[in-house]
Design an enzyme around this catalytic site. Structure first.
Site, PDB file in Angstrom:
ATOM      1  N   THR A  75       0.844  -1.197   0.000  1.00 46.25           N
ATOM      2  CA  THR A  75       0.000   0.000   0.000  1.00 46.25           C
ATOM      3  C   THR A  75       0.880   1.248   0.000  1.00 46.25           C
ATOM      4  O   THR A  75       1.916   1.266   0.665  1.00 46.25           O
ATOM      5  CB  THR A  75      -0.908  -0.006   1.242  1.00 46.25           C
ATOM      6  OG1 THR A  75      -1.783  -1.133   1.146  1.00 46.25           O
ATOM      7  CG2 THR A  75      -1.746   1.258   1.345  1.00 46.25           C
ATOM      8  N   SER A 123       2.257   5.113  -2.146  1.00 48.30           N
ATOM      9  CA  SER A 123       2.620   5.652  -3.460  1.00 48.30           C
ATOM     10  C   SER A 123       3.713   4.828  -4.137  1.00 48.30           C
ATOM     11  O   SER A 123       3.713   4.696  -5.370  1.00 48.30           O
ATOM     12  CB  SER A 123       3.062   7.110  -3.311  1.00 48.30           C
ATOM     13  OG  SER A 123       4.103   7.220  -2.375  1.00 48.30           O
ATOM     14  N   ALA A 127       7.726   1.283   2.747  1.00 53.84           N
ATOM     15  CA  ALA A 127       8.016   1.459   4.175  1.00 53.84           C
ATOM     16  C   ALA A 127       8.194   2.949   4.427  1.00 53.84           C
ATOM     17  O   ALA A 127       8.473   3.723   3.499  1.00 53.84           O
ATOM     18  CB  ALA A 127       9.271   0.697   4.578  1.00 53.84           C
ATOM     19  N   LYS A 147       6.232   0.977   9.367  1.00 54.05           N
ATOM     20  CA  LYS A 147       5.243   1.048   8.299  1.00 54.05           C
ATOM     21  C   LYS A 147       3.925   1.529   8.884  1.00 54.05           C
ATOM     22  O   LYS A 147       3.742   1.553  10.083  1.00 54.05           O
ATOM     23  CB  LYS A 147       5.039  -0.337   7.669  1.00 54.05           C
ATOM     24  CG  LYS A 147       6.219  -0.768   6.827  1.00 54.05           C
ATOM     25  CD  LYS A 147       5.998  -2.094   6.125  1.00 54.05           C
ATOM     26  CE  LYS A 147       4.695  -2.215   5.408  1.00 54.05           C
ATOM     27  NZ  LYS A 147       4.388  -1.117   4.459  1.00 54.05           N
ATOM     28  N   GLY A 149       0.385   4.960   5.633  1.00 58.49           N
ATOM     29  CA  GLY A 149      -0.865   4.981   4.868  1.00 58.49           C
ATOM     30  C   GLY A 149      -2.021   4.337   5.624  1.00 58.49           C
ATOM     31  O   GLY A 149      -3.119   4.195   5.086  1.00 58.49           O
ATOM     32  N   GLU A 170      -1.032  -5.151   6.185  1.00 55.40           N
ATOM     33  CA  GLU A 170       0.319  -5.338   5.634  1.00 55.40           C
ATOM     34  C   GLU A 170       1.096  -6.379   6.438  1.00 55.40           C
ATOM     35  O   GLU A 170       1.797  -7.224   5.884  1.00 55.40           O
ATOM     36  CB  GLU A 170       1.073  -4.003   5.644  1.00 55.40           C
ATOM     37  CG  GLU A 170       0.527  -3.029   4.611  1.00 55.40           C
ATOM     38  CD  GLU A 170       1.078  -1.613   4.736  1.00 55.40           C
ATOM     39  OE1 GLU A 170       1.042  -0.894   3.745  1.00 55.40           O
ATOM     40  OE2 GLU A 170       1.540  -1.234   5.829  1.00 55.40           O
ATOM     41  N   LYS A 207      14.147   7.106   2.945  1.00 56.98           N
ATOM     42  CA  LYS A 207      13.567   6.210   3.954  1.00 56.98           C
ATOM     43  C   LYS A 207      14.629   5.388   4.688  1.00 56.98           C
ATOM     44  O   LYS A 207      14.339   4.756   5.695  1.00 56.98           O
ATOM     45  CB  LYS A 207      12.583   5.235   3.299  1.00 56.98           C
ATOM     46  CG  LYS A 207      11.523   5.866   2.410  1.00 56.98           C
ATOM     47  CD  LYS A 207      10.399   6.430   3.216  1.00 56.98           C
ATOM     48  CE  LYS A 207       9.244   6.920   2.389  1.00 56.98           C
ATOM     49  NZ  LYS A 207       8.440   5.894   1.786  1.00 56.98           N
TER      50      LYS A 207
HETATM   51  C1  5RP Z   1       1.092   2.124   4.274  1.00 55.35           C
HETATM   52  C2  5RP Z   1       2.560   1.946   4.346  1.00 55.35           C
HETATM   53  C3  5RP Z   1       3.351   2.453   3.204  1.00 55.35           C
HETATM   54  O1  5RP Z   1       4.045   1.394   2.641  1.00 55.35           O
HETATM   55  C4  5RP Z   1       4.290   3.506   3.689  1.00 55.35           C
HETATM   56  O2  5RP Z   1       3.533   4.519   4.333  1.00 55.35           O
HETATM   57  C5  5RP Z   1       5.095   4.121   2.548  1.00 55.35           C
HETATM   58  O3  5RP Z   1       4.257   4.885   1.742  1.00 55.35           O
HETATM   59  P1  5RP Z   1       4.793   5.656   0.458  1.00 55.35           P
HETATM   60  O4  5RP Z   1       5.286   4.612  -0.490  1.00 55.35           O
HETATM   61  O5  5RP Z   1       3.589   6.391  -0.053  1.00 55.35           O
HETATM   62  O6  5RP Z   1       5.887   6.598   0.890  1.00 55.35           O
HETATM   63  O7  5RP Z   1       3.111   1.410   5.269  1.00 55.35           O
HETATM   64  O8  5RP Z   1       0.459   1.719   5.451  1.00 55.35           O
END
Ligand code: 5RP
Length: 227
Positions: free
Chosen positions: A26, A28, A85, A96, A99, A105, A123
């Site tokens: 989940t 972007s 992540a 994590k 989102g 997850e 990250k």
């Molecule tokens: C969602 C998550 C996502 O993987 C994490 O927030 C990274 O998000 P993005 O790829 O948008 O930076 O853990 O629950």
């Protein structure tokens, strides 16, 4: 930043083989993976792919792109999960749930034979905790938990959705984000949270991925692999 996410997401599709059951993360970065997976299925490069999703958002996206997505309980084990992540150490532990999908997850990760994290280089950190640690809690008594977090100096904040309403997860729970600043001992924090009644799950993923794919803004990827 999006080029870094895009190259990491697209690289992960190279690890998908024909006939696999694939877990869709989940966020972007995971969206880039889903889009590229769909495009390789559409072009015929990949056939017989079945997917499971870690969120309603990923489920909808994948279905719209023509990927065959099944409920988790309708598949046996998942061959490969590709997920994003919020922060990760080189030692395969990270945060994590940015989102809000951390519970699903983690369930999908625990049922996957192989887990790949796809991240942009920002990250990758030396210590976890600058990113607020998401904790999924049941709605009942959540203010009681909030006060406990406050008393433990964990600087809690209810996750909001828009201006006035609280964020509700796909399992109907709230999220409380803990602004810890630094997490010198993820094991200790995980143990503490796991022992609080009302906490459903937390966003510390200790020793989860088998491989981390890191994208950078020049469009290059590097791999962090286990020995
Ligand atoms: C969602 C998550 C996502 O993987 C994490 O927030 C990274 O998000 P993005 O790829 O948008 O930076 O853990 O629950």
């Amino acid at each position: 930043m999006s080029l870094a996410k895009q190259v990491a997401g697209c690289k992960a599709v190279d690890y998908v083989e024909d006939g696999m059951i694939v877990g869709l993360g989940t966020g972007s970065t995971a969206n880039y993976f889903i889009d590229e997976l769909a495009s390789r299925i559409q072009s015929g490069q990949l056939k017989h792919i079945v997917a499971v999703a870690t969120s309603q958002a990923s489920f909808q996206r994948a279905r719209q792109l023509g990927i065959n997505v099944l409920p988790l309980d309708e598949v046996n084990s998942i061959d490969l999960l590709v997920d994003g992540a919020d922060e990760t150490l080189r030692t395969f532990t990270g945060i994590k749930g940015g989102g809000g999908a951390l519970l699903h997850e983690k369930i999908v990760a625990q049922n996957s034979l192989k887990v790949i994290w796809i991240v942009d280089e920002s990250k990758l950190v030396e210590q976890l905790g600058a990113f607020p640690l998401p904790v999924e809690v049941v709605q009942y008594g959540s203010w009681k938990l909030f006060r406990k977090f406050e008393n433990a100096q964990m600087k809690p904040q209810f996750r909001k959705s828009g201006r006035d309403s609280l964020f509700i997860t796909d399992s109907g729970n709230y999220i409380i984000d803990l602004n810890l600043g630094m997490i010198p001992s993820p094991d200790q924090v995980s143990f503490q949270l796991n022992n609080m009644v009302g906490v459903v799950e937390h966003g510390l993923f200790i020793n989860y991925p088998d491989l981390i794919i890191v994208g950078d803004n020049q469009g290059e990827v590097s791999l962090i692999e286990r020995d």
